[in-house]
Design a protein around this motif. Structure first.
Motif, PDB file in Angstrom:
ATOM      1  N   MET A   1      42.871  26.474  -3.652  1.00  0.00           N
ATOM      2  CA  MET A   1      43.764  27.062  -2.917  1.00  0.00           C
ATOM      3  C   MET A   1      43.959  28.441  -3.455  1.00  0.00           C
ATOM      4  N   ASN A   2      43.947  29.657  -2.474  1.00  0.00           N
ATOM      5  CA  ASN A   2      44.136  30.825  -2.873  1.00  0.00           C
ATOM      6  C   ASN A   2      45.568  31.360  -2.825  1.00  0.00           C
ATOM      7  N   PHE A   3      45.897  31.877  -3.831  1.00  0.00           N
ATOM      8  CA  PHE A   3      47.301  32.480  -4.184  1.00  0.00           C
ATOM      9  C   PHE A   3      47.371  33.860  -4.082  1.00  0.00           C
ATOM     10  N   ARG A   4      47.874  34.742  -3.407  1.00  0.00           N
ATOM     11  CA  ARG A   4      48.018  35.930  -3.326  1.00  0.00           C
ATOM     12  C   ARG A   4      49.442  36.382  -3.569  1.00  0.00           C
ATOM     13  N   ILE A   5      49.427  37.576  -4.285  1.00  0.00           N
ATOM     14  CA  ILE A   5      51.059  38.136  -4.498  1.00  0.00           C
ATOM     15  C   ILE A   5      51.190  39.127  -3.472  1.00  0.00           C
ATOM     16  N   SER A   6      52.299  38.961  -2.743  1.00  0.00           N
ATOM     17  CA  SER A   6      52.650  39.932  -1.508  1.00  0.00           C
ATOM     18  C   SER A   6      53.546  41.102  -1.856  1.00  0.00           C
ATOM     19  N   ASN A   7      54.213  40.659  -2.760  1.00  0.00           N
ATOM     20  CA  ASN A   7      55.381  41.625  -3.052  1.00  0.00           C
ATOM     21  C   ASN A   7      55.955  41.510  -4.473  1.00  0.00           C
ATOM     22  N   VAL A   8      56.453  42.282  -5.207  1.00  0.00           N
ATOM     23  CA  VAL A   8      56.827  42.085  -6.787  1.00  0.00           C
ATOM     24  C   VAL A   8      58.269  43.118  -6.237  1.00  0.00           C
ATOM     25  N   GLN A   9      59.578  42.409  -6.544  1.00  0.00           N
ATOM     26  CA  GLN A   9      60.757  43.186  -6.611  1.00  0.00           C
ATOM     27  C   GLN A   9      61.181  43.266  -7.957  1.00  0.00           C
ATOM     28  N   ILE A  10      61.554  44.277  -8.525  1.00  0.00           N
ATOM     29  CA  ILE A  10      61.959  44.324 -10.013  1.00  0.00           C
ATOM     30  C   ILE A  10      63.496  44.906  -9.820  1.00  0.00           C
ATOM     31  N   VAL A  53      48.190  41.755 -11.256  1.00  0.00           N
ATOM     32  CA  VAL A  53      48.326  40.765 -10.060  1.00  0.00           C
ATOM     33  C   VAL A  53      47.668  39.204 -10.451  1.00  0.00           C
ATOM     34  N   ALA A  54      46.420  39.508 -11.204  1.00  0.00           N
ATOM     35  CA  ALA A  54      45.935  38.363 -11.556  1.00  0.00           C
ATOM     36  C   ALA A  54      46.679  37.446 -12.490  1.00  0.00           C
ATOM     37  N   ALA A  55      47.601  38.002 -13.389  1.00  0.00           N
ATOM     38  CA  ALA A  55      48.411  37.366 -14.292  1.00  0.00           C
ATOM     39  C   ALA A  55      49.631  36.768 -13.338  1.00  0.00           C
ATOM     40  N   LEU A  56      50.049  37.643 -12.591  1.00  0.00           N
ATOM     41  CA  LEU A  56      51.252  36.892 -11.907  1.00  0.00           C
ATOM     42  C   LEU A  56      50.647  35.862 -11.015  1.00  0.00           C
ATOM     43  N   ALA A  57      49.645  35.880 -10.339  1.00  0.00           N
ATOM     44  CA  ALA A  57      49.060  34.889  -9.549  1.00  0.00           C
ATOM     45  C   ALA A  57      49.169  33.449 -10.158  1.00  0.00           C
ATOM     46  N   SER A  58      48.575  33.607 -11.596  1.00  0.00           N
ATOM     47  CA  SER A  58      48.282  32.321 -12.330  1.00  0.00           C
ATOM     48  C   SER A  58      49.773  31.841 -12.605  1.00  0.00           C
ATOM     49  N   ILE A  59      50.635  32.701 -13.002  1.00  0.00           N
ATOM     50  CA  ILE A  59      51.977  32.048 -13.382  1.00  0.00           C
ATOM     51  C   ILE A  59      52.660  31.560 -12.121  1.00  0.00           C
ATOM     52  N   ILE A  60      52.748  32.257 -11.159  1.00  0.00           N
ATOM     53  CA  ILE A  60      53.097  31.520  -9.874  1.00  0.00           C
ATOM     54  C   ILE A  60      52.484  30.271  -9.271  1.00  0.00           C
ATOM     55  N   LYS A  61      50.972  30.198  -9.417  1.00  0.00           N
ATOM     56  CA  LYS A  61      50.338  29.034  -9.291  1.00  0.00           C
ATOM     57  C   LYS A  61      50.853  27.884  -9.935  1.00  0.00           C
ATOM     58  N   GLY A  62      51.080  27.992 -11.360  1.00  0.00           N
ATOM     59  CA  GLY A  62      51.665  27.029 -12.274  1.00  0.00           C
ATOM     60  C   GLY A  62      53.071  26.632 -11.913  1.00  0.00           C
ATOM     61  N   ARG A  63      53.817  27.550 -11.534  1.00  0.00           N
ATOM     62  CA  ARG A  63      55.196  27.420 -11.076  1.00  0.00           C
ATOM     63  C   ARG A  63      55.350  26.448  -9.842  1.00  0.00           C
ATOM     64  N   VAL A  64      54.550  26.738  -8.667  1.00  0.00           N
ATOM     65  CA  VAL A  64      54.470  25.723  -7.722  1.00  0.00           C
ATOM     66  C   VAL A  64      53.867  24.551  -7.912  1.00  0.00           C
ATOM     67  N   ILE A  65      52.816  24.445  -8.801  1.00  0.00           N
ATOM     68  CA  ILE A  65      52.180  23.108  -9.117  1.00  0.00           C
ATOM     69  C   ILE A  65      53.342  22.455  -9.663  1.00  0.00           C
ATOM     70  N   ASP A  66      54.098  22.799 -10.561  1.00  0.00           N
ATOM     71  CA  ASP A  66      55.246  22.224 -11.376  1.00  0.00           C
ATOM     72  C   ASP A  66      56.242  21.620 -10.407  1.00  0.00           C
ATOM     73  N   ARG A  67      56.662  22.537  -9.407  1.00  0.00           N
ATOM     74  CA  ARG A  67      57.545  22.337  -8.604  1.00  0.00           C
ATOM     75  C   ARG A  67      57.071  21.112  -7.518  1.00  0.00           C
ATOM     76  N   LEU A  68      56.001  20.991  -6.996  1.00  0.00           N
ATOM     77  CA  LEU A  68      55.393  20.030  -6.204  1.00  0.00           C
ATOM     78  C   LEU A  68      55.362  18.801  -7.245  1.00  0.00           C
ATOM     79  N   GLN A  69      55.111  18.680  -8.388  1.00  0.00           N
ATOM     80  CA  GLN A  69      54.918  17.443  -9.012  1.00  0.00           C
ATOM     81  C   GLN A  69      56.363  16.949  -9.530  1.00  0.00           C
ATOM     82  N   ALA A  70      57.456  17.806  -9.412  1.00  0.00           N
ATOM     83  CA  ALA A  70      58.793  17.257 -10.064  1.00  0.00           C
ATOM     84  C   ALA A  70      59.521  16.408  -8.928  1.00  0.00           C
TER      85      ALA A  70
END
Length: 70
Positions: A1-10, A53-70
């Motif tokens: 699955m491809n994960f893309r960061i579309s926006n970052v709001q700080i 962007v690569a680091a954020l995509a990796s973090i987000i992918k991990g968080r999504v996987i964690d939520r799907l497995q919860a």
């Protein structure tokens, strides 16, 4: 699955310190059989050192996987 960061709001505090970050993403299968999008909040500590962007995509992918497995 491809994960893309579309926006970052700080979000900054009144004294100019980084307070929180919302990372918006788009994810899909190559054949578009699965599509998803959303946002994941990060603390200032989680964001520090992971601004690329690569680091954020990796973090987000991990968080999504964690939520799907919860």
């Amino acid at each position: 699955m491809n994960f893309r960061i579309s926006n970052v709001q700080i979000k900054y505090s009144d004294d100019g310190q980084l307070e929180a970050v919302q990372v918006y993403f788009i994810a899909n299968e190559q054949d578009n059989s699965i599509n998803m999008n959303g946002n994941i909040p990060l603390t200032a500590e989680e964001y520090a050192g992971n601004e690329s962007v690569a680091a954020l995509a990796s973090i987000i992918k991990g968080r999504v996987i964690d939520r799907l497995q919860a």
